[in-house]
Design a protein around this motif. Structure first.
Motif, PDB file in Angstrom:
ATOM      1  N   MET A  54     -48.464  93.319  30.817  1.00  0.00           N
ATOM      2  CA  MET A  54     -47.842  94.203  31.726  1.00  0.00           C
ATOM      3  C   MET A  54     -46.267  93.909  32.175  1.00  0.00           C
ATOM      4  N   GLN A  55     -45.506  94.656  32.621  1.00  0.00           N
ATOM      5  CA  GLN A  55     -44.413  94.424  33.284  1.00  0.00           C
ATOM      6  C   GLN A  55     -44.376  93.720  34.593  1.00  0.00           C
ATOM      7  N   LEU A  56     -43.393  92.830  35.078  1.00  0.00           N
ATOM      8  CA  LEU A  56     -43.748  92.201  36.119  1.00  0.00           C
ATOM      9  C   LEU A  56     -43.772  93.300  37.428  1.00  0.00           C
ATOM     10  N   LYS A  57     -42.889  94.190  37.187  1.00  0.00           N
ATOM     11  CA  LYS A  57     -42.985  95.412  38.400  1.00  0.00           C
ATOM     12  C   LYS A  57     -44.041  96.081  38.571  1.00  0.00           C
ATOM     13  N   GLN A  58     -45.002  95.844  37.422  1.00  0.00           N
ATOM     14  CA  GLN A  58     -46.414  96.677  37.656  1.00  0.00           C
ATOM     15  C   GLN A  58     -47.361  95.772  38.426  1.00  0.00           C
ATOM     16  N   LEU A  59     -47.023  94.499  38.836  1.00  0.00           N
ATOM     17  CA  LEU A  59     -47.681  93.404  39.327  1.00  0.00           C
ATOM     18  C   LEU A  59     -47.257  92.949  40.979  1.00  0.00           C
ATOM     19  N   ALA A  60     -46.176  93.166  41.008  1.00  0.00           N
ATOM     20  CA  ALA A  60     -45.394  92.647  42.078  1.00  0.00           C
ATOM     21  C   ALA A  60     -44.253  93.474  42.690  1.00  0.00           C
ATOM     22  N   ASN A  61     -43.829  93.261  43.974  1.00  0.00           N
ATOM     23  CA  ASN A  61     -42.761  93.756  44.609  1.00  0.00           C
ATOM     24  C   ASN A  61     -41.384  92.575  44.488  1.00  0.00           C
ATOM     25  N   ILE A  62     -40.482  93.067  44.019  1.00  0.00           N
ATOM     26  CA  ILE A  62     -39.172  92.044  43.606  1.00  0.00           C
ATOM     27  C   ILE A  62     -37.791  92.490  44.392  1.00  0.00           C
ATOM     28  N   ASN A  63     -37.527  91.595  45.436  1.00  0.00           N
ATOM     29  CA  ASN A  63     -36.497  91.988  46.214  1.00  0.00           C
ATOM     30  C   ASN A  63     -35.459  90.851  46.271  1.00  0.00           C
ATOM     31  N   ALA A  64     -34.354  91.119  46.521  1.00  0.00           N
ATOM     32  CA  ALA A  64     -33.301  89.988  46.620  1.00  0.00           C
ATOM     33  C   ALA A  64     -33.131  89.270  47.851  1.00  0.00           C
ATOM     34  N   GLY A  65     -32.958  88.181  48.014  1.00  0.00           N
ATOM     35  CA  GLY A  65     -32.864  87.333  49.005  1.00  0.00           C
ATOM     36  C   GLY A  65     -31.909  87.927  50.104  1.00  0.00           C
ATOM     37  N   TYR A  66     -31.967  87.255  51.307  1.00  0.00           N
ATOM     38  CA  TYR A  66     -31.060  87.640  52.454  1.00  0.00           C
ATOM     39  C   TYR A  66     -29.696  87.819  52.020  1.00  0.00           C
ATOM     40  N   PRO A  67     -28.921  88.983  52.191  1.00  0.00           N
ATOM     41  CA  PRO A  67     -27.589  88.972  51.969  1.00  0.00           C
ATOM     42  C   PRO A  67     -26.811  88.485  52.850  1.00  0.00           C
ATOM     43  N   PHE A  68     -26.571  87.116  53.019  1.00  0.00           N
ATOM     44  CA  PHE A  68     -25.736  86.369  53.783  1.00  0.00           C
ATOM     45  C   PHE A  68     -24.279  86.325  53.215  1.00  0.00           C
ATOM     46  N   ARG A  69     -23.366  86.704  54.040  1.00  0.00           N
ATOM     47  CA  ARG A  69     -21.911  86.982  53.549  1.00  0.00           C
ATOM     48  C   ARG A  69     -21.314  85.529  53.786  1.00  0.00           C
ATOM     49  N   GLY A  70     -21.113  84.964  52.338  1.00  0.00           N
ATOM     50  CA  GLY A  70     -20.302  83.750  52.118  1.00  0.00           C
ATOM     51  C   GLY A  70     -21.479  82.676  52.520  1.00  0.00           C
ATOM     52  N   LYS A  71     -21.031  81.410  53.012  1.00  0.00           N
ATOM     53  CA  LYS A  71     -21.780  80.393  53.220  1.00  0.00           C
ATOM     54  C   LYS A  71     -22.684  80.820  54.335  1.00  0.00           C
ATOM     55  N   ILE A  72     -23.937  80.291  54.144  1.00  0.00           N
ATOM     56  CA  ILE A  72     -25.050  80.324  55.010  1.00  0.00           C
ATOM     57  C   ILE A  72     -24.724  79.569  56.474  1.00  0.00           C
ATOM     58  N   PRO A  73     -24.575  80.398  57.543  1.00  0.00           N
ATOM     59  CA  PRO A  73     -24.317  79.466  58.769  1.00  0.00           C
ATOM     60  C   PRO A  73     -25.434  78.511  59.175  1.00  0.00           C
ATOM     61  N   GLU A  74     -25.129  77.415  59.491  1.00  0.00           N
ATOM     62  CA  GLU A  74     -26.131  76.567  60.355  1.00  0.00           C
ATOM     63  C   GLU A  74     -26.332  76.790  61.680  1.00  0.00           C
ATOM     64  N   VAL A  75     -27.389  77.082  62.411  1.00  0.00           N
ATOM     65  CA  VAL A  75     -27.433  77.502  63.712  1.00  0.00           C
ATOM     66  C   VAL A  75     -28.753  76.829  64.097  1.00  0.00           C
ATOM     67  N   ALA A  76     -28.288  75.689  64.838  1.00  0.00           N
ATOM     68  CA  ALA A  76     -29.496  74.715  65.536  1.00  0.00           C
ATOM     69  C   ALA A  76     -30.155  75.248  66.449  1.00  0.00           C
ATOM     70  N   ASN A  77     -31.491  75.236  66.442  1.00  0.00           N
ATOM     71  CA  ASN A  77     -32.513  75.533  67.293  1.00  0.00           C
ATOM     72  C   ASN A  77     -32.676  77.009  67.245  1.00  0.00           C
ATOM     73  N   SER A  78     -32.264  77.674  65.942  1.00  0.00           N
ATOM     74  CA  SER A  78     -32.526  79.099  66.043  1.00  0.00           C
ATOM     75  C   SER A  78     -34.139  79.576  65.643  1.00  0.00           C
ATOM     76  N   GLY A  79     -34.570  78.707  65.247  1.00  0.00           N
ATOM     77  CA  GLY A  79     -36.076  79.041  65.022  1.00  0.00           C
ATOM     78  C   GLY A  79     -36.161  79.542  63.625  1.00  0.00           C
TER      79      GLY A  79
END
Length: 194
Positions: free
Chosen positions: A3-28
């Motif tokens: 089968m094709q993978l799309k017949q077995l699973a949903n495929i989504n891109a990761g979260y679209p951060f703009r540029g470098k992923i910001p580090e935010v302490a204690n954001s949870g």
């Protein structure tokens, strides 16, 4: 059954951060980046806390999701094998594959994505010269072979056993090297004393 993978699973891109992923302490909220993964596992303790900054609602990672590294020279899949301790999102370099059928074990799908036939297909369809990447439609059209659930479980068990044996063999080699280093060290120091 092929089968094709799309017949077995949903495929989504990761979260679209703009540029470098910001580090935010204690954001949870954790961000899983390529440097936090290998084909064997996700190193959760190395993930940074962040804050989703875009308009898109995050797709929170769930146990059983598969992260697929879509950029770079080594495209591989890694399983989210347990529910993350904090809400977690994948960086934009990943596709998140979520099985949509109970007849496919996520562990088996992860294993198959990392095997030579799937890897050859992906290599043939990579784009870019400096930074190679896999497009979503290429991943969706990937042919996968799905045996019955018992065979899938047997393959997973065998792969786990072989991985454990590899770790043991690597440890034996490391121990042997340490022993040789100790002997060499002792010989040098014994020679200096005489």
């Amino acid at each position: 059954m092929i089968m094709q993978l799309k017949q077995l699973a949903n495929i989504n891109a990761g979260y679209p951060f703009r540029g470098k992923i910001p580090e935010v302490a204690n954001s949870g909220i954790l961000a899983v980046q390529m440097k936090n993964t290998s084909p064997e596992d996700i190193r959760w303790s190395n993930c940074i806390e962040t804050e989703p900054s875009g308009k898109r609602q995050p797709d929170w990672l769930q146990a059983g999701d598969i992260l697929f590294v879509a950029r770079g020279n080594h495209n591989y899949a890694v399983l989210v094998d347990k529910t993350p301790v904090l809400p977690s999102i994948a960086a934009p370099h990943f596709f998140v594959i979520s099985s949509t059928t109970p007849t496919v074990l996520p562990q088996f799908l992860t294993w198959q994505l990392n095997q030579a036939p799937c890897q050859r297909y992906l290599e043939q369809h990579t784009e870019g010269t400096l930074t190679k990447s896999i497009r979503k439609n290429v991943l969706e059209d990937l042919p996968v072979t799905i045996p019955d659930i018992h065979k899938q479980q047997s393959i997973i068990n065998l792969a786990d056993t072989i991985r454990q044996e590899q770790h043991i063999a690597e440890q034996i080699i490391r121990n042997g090297q340490q022993l040789l280093n100790t002997i060499a060290h002792d010989i040098i120091h014994a020679h200096k004393r005489t």
